[in-house]
Design a protein around this motif. Structure first.
Motif, PDB file in Angstrom:
ATOM      1  N   VAL A 111     -48.377  39.431  50.350  1.00 15.17           N
ATOM      2  CA  VAL A 111     -49.108  39.914  49.591  1.00 15.17           C
ATOM      3  C   VAL A 111     -49.868  39.071  48.548  1.00 15.17           C
ATOM      4  CG1 VAL A 111     -48.826  41.432  48.108  1.00 15.17           C
ATOM      5  CG2 VAL A 111     -47.183  41.520  50.009  1.00 15.17           C
ATOM      6  N   ARG A 278     -46.098  46.637  51.736  1.00 14.53           N
ATOM      7  CA  ARG A 278     -46.879  46.284  51.014  1.00 14.53           C
ATOM      8  C   ARG A 278     -47.343  47.031  49.765  1.00 14.53           C
ATOM      9  NH1 ARG A 278     -50.005  42.270  53.973  1.00 14.53           N
ATOM     10  NH2 ARG A 278     -52.003  41.629  52.677  1.00 14.53           N
ATOM     11  N   GLU A 282     -47.707  46.111  46.200  1.00 15.98           N
ATOM     12  CA  GLU A 282     -48.841  45.991  45.588  1.00 15.98           C
ATOM     13  C   GLU A 282     -49.391  47.343  44.442  1.00 15.98           C
ATOM     14  OE1 GLU A 282     -51.678  47.062  49.057  1.00 15.98           O
ATOM     15  OE2 GLU A 282     -52.170  45.510  49.806  1.00 15.98           O
TER      16      GLU A 282
END
Length: 326
Positions: A111, A278, A282
């Protein structure tokens, strides 16, 4: 490359610094030069064979790392080369290996990090940040009073901030020293209690008017769980996230039933599909990069001092996130 290998179970001194070949990225993988690797309490338990699952030895500890992509295998977008990324190894097919100079991971799990976010802060937002993030998703605190155990630690310090953002009515921190209590107060909690004092559950109840809190988020387990029940209101919820450190017996459960209280178990990994992992990271990275969530700085140790890092965590002298810097 250097790595910290566990060849036998025992105290902090069983962690050996070894030399081994740098891993080669396979198809779909990236090679990451590690800039920070996280140290977690469950790894301390693993080292002493005190965790719920006994790992197979020898092994390289470390389930999370951040760094820079230095190479990639077939089928990987070349634009990843040179990017600053997080490597959530715990969610991969090879969930260990972070205590090393290099790691490989599936490129789809790497990521990217915002420019404003340090490697150390990003490391703190993986296991511990995701735990706090999904504890609140599973048991939302909006409009409720709540107690957080070990609130000066990596999970707790993030949990109290995220809970406040999500509309908790009263946030109470439990910690084990005056310095840790001061830290939690600086993060905006409404009250802080020292759980080394025998009357701490009574102090929690007093802080919310006598009945107790609506939710207890327990990441410590053991005797803490039993004591925390005395701070839980009738009809309240105990959210238990301390795998392998169970503190409830049949009498405790019977008492909970009599008070219409509920027990909610929490395990992070089953909640993390690749897309959820993910998206969650984020969001956490953006919150921290924008200053909306403060990552509590913990101790930094050179990689070859991993034993000292484990000793600090094992003796519960740490605050925030402890990281290894290769």
């Amino acid at each position: 490359m250097r790595a910290i290998q566990l060849n036998r179970f025992g105290g902090p001194d069983v962690l050996d610094v070894v030399e081994m070949p740098k891993p080669e990225p396979q198809a779909g993988e990236v090679l990451i030069r590690v800039h920070a690797a996280g140290v977690n309490f469950f790894e301390v338990l693993m080292r002493g064979d005190r965790y719920a699952v006994t790992p197979q030895l020898p092994m390289i500890l470390g389930v999370e790392a951040t760094g820079i992509v230095e190479a990639f295998g077939p089928g990987v977008d070349a634009q990843l080369l040179g990017q600053r990324v997080a490597a959530p190894l715990f969610a991969s097919g090879r969930p260990y290996g972070g205590y090393a100079d290099y790691v490989t991971i599936d490129a789809s799990l790497a990521v990217p990090l915002p420019d404003a976010l340090s490697f150390e802060d990003a490391t703190a937002l993986m296991v511990q940040g995701l735990t706090a993030f999904h504890l609140l998703r599973q048991s939302p605190p909006i409009g409720k009073s709540m107690l957080v155990s070990a609130a000066a630690g990596g999970v707790g310090s993030l949990l109290v901030q995220l809970a406040r953002r999500q509309g908790a009515s009263i946030v109470i921190a439990a910690a084990g020293s005056a310095a840790k209590l001061d830290l939690t107060l600086s993060l905006g909690v409404d009250a802080a209690v020292d759980y080394s004092q025998p009357d701490w559950p009574e102090r929690v109840r007093a802080a919310v008017g006598g009945e107790g809190v609506d939710i207890v988020y327990d990441t410590v387990g053991g005797a803490m769980t039993t004591a925390a029940l005395n701070a839980l209101a009738p009809g309240g919820e105990l959210v238990f996230a301390a795998l392998g450190r169970y503190g409830l017996d049949a009498a405790n459960v019977e008492a909970m039933i009599g008070r219409n209280q509920s027990l909610t178990g929490f395990a992070l990994l089953p909640l993390l599909s690749p897309d959820v992992l993910r998206a969650s990271l984020e969001e956490l990275f953006q919150l921290a990069a924008g200053g909306e969530v403060v990552v509590t700085k913990g101790s930094r140790f050179p990689l070859d001092q991993a034993s000292e890092a484990h000793r600090l965590v094992d003796e519960r002298r740490s605050t925030g996130k402890v990281v290894l810097i290769p």
